[in-house]
Enzyme design. Structure first.
Site, PDB file in Angstrom:
ATOM      1  N   CYS A  13      -3.119  20.740 -40.999  1.00 21.71           N
ATOM      2  CA  CYS A  13      -2.119  21.074 -41.376  1.00 21.71           C
ATOM      3  C   CYS A  13      -1.358  19.679 -40.838  1.00 21.71           C
ATOM      4  O   CYS A  13      -1.408  19.077 -39.532  1.00 21.71           O
ATOM      5  CB  CYS A  13      -1.681  22.383 -40.498  1.00 21.71           C
ATOM      6  N   GLU A 131      -2.501  28.355 -27.214  1.00 23.05           N
ATOM      7  CA  GLU A 131      -0.622  28.618 -27.458  1.00 23.05           C
ATOM      8  C   GLU A 131      -0.354  30.003 -27.155  1.00 23.05           C
ATOM      9  O   GLU A 131       0.928  30.095 -26.561  1.00 23.05           O
ATOM     10  CB  GLU A 131      -0.565  28.295 -29.729  1.00 23.05           C
TER      11      GLU A 131
END
Ligand code: SF4
Length: 290
Positions: A13, A131
């Site tokens: 991505c 994250e």
């Protein structure tokens, strides 16, 4: 006719592309760069960058390090990491994905504006994922992380609830959790939910389902730690039970390829295109197209 097709929508991505570009640029100029945690959840890509001089460190090593340059990967980091870097004169190359940065900011703002005695910041995500650690750090460690529907038992339904999601979770699972919490909250408690799932993953799902259903065998290439890899792999398996997770061509069992007419190769947002091509080359060498 036997066919081998690589899914053109699979692979890095923009957040991962950006982190790797940053690393390559720094390595070309300096030959030395440290990365806090694996730059991407793919050991083959990590090994490729290690050969160029990238050294992976953990948070303990960061604390002991001084006067170096350290790259922060797309997953992002909690504020404490930036504080340590400042104290140790560490130069940060910040490759946190802009989508993650936005989410960190949103959580921080909610944390600062919500009534601390009467509110809970809840994050749907994987406990311990980099994250998620960065997101929890925005709330001084007070956010509650839930991994599945059953975990909402930890919540106090007499206090306000602000629900966020790690960027790579399944939209369907998020909606289910949202619905469950909504049915449990006691009036007049505030329940706000923020769908913060990155569409770089979610938008791939309809396509990857179709891709998987079009082949006799699907080889899903990803590292085992990849969170979006798990989501996309599950979608492939639902569409085609003859789907296997592999991390490199050596993981392929020759018997999988017997009596197979078409092989589909796809992967996660952390899977390099070159690795999917290596898998395709291996498959072609075992079952030449006839
Ligand atoms: S999946 Fe989305 S949020 Fe995560 S690194 Fe990629 S672009 Fe950024």
């Amino acid at each position: 006719m036997r066919t081998v097709e690589i899914d053109q929508d699979s692979g890095f991505c923009f957040g991962v592309v950006n982190a790797i570009k940053n690393a390559e640029k720094e390595l070309a100029a300096n030959n030395e760069l440290y990365c806090l945690g694996d730059i991407v959840h793919n050991s083959q890509e990590v090994a490729r960058l290690q050969k160029k001089g990238l050294k992976t460190i953990n948070h303990g090593e960061l604390k002991r390090m001084h006067d170096k340059k350290v790259l922060l990967r797309a997953h992002g980091e909690p504020p404490s990491t930036y504080e340590i870097a400042g104290q140790n004169r560490i130069q940060i190359v910040d490759a946190t994905c802009p989508v993650v940065l936005q989410l960190q900011k949103k959580i921080r703002e909610k944390y600062l504006s919500a009534d601390p005695e009467n509110s809970q910041i809840v994050i749907f995500g994987k406990i311990g994922h980099a994250e998620v650690n960065g997101l929890v750090g925005q709330t001084e460690g007070t956010a509650i992380v839930i991994e599945k529907k059953e975990d909402i038992r930890q919540l106090d339904f007499n206090k306000n609830i602000y629900l966020f999601s790690q960027t790579t979770m399944s939209v369907d699972d998020f909606k289910e959790i949202e619905k469950e919490i909504r049915s449990c909250v006691n009036h007049p408690v505030i329940f706000n939910s923020f769908d913060t799932i990155c569409r770089q993953v979610a938008n791939r799902i309809p396509h990857i389902r179709k891709f998987a259903s079009q082949h006799d065998l699907v080889l899903f290439v990803a590292g085992e730690k990849s969170s979006n890899g798990k989501v996309l792999l599950n979608e492939c398996k639902k569409a085609n039970p003859n789907t296997f997770l592999i991390s490199n061509p050596e993981d392929i069992h020759p018997e999988w390829l017997q009596s197979i007419e078409s092989v589909g190769i796809c992967g996660a947002t952390s899977t390099p295109k070159w690795l999917m091509e290596e898998v395709a080359d291996y498959v072609l060498s075992v079952i030449p197209i006839c």
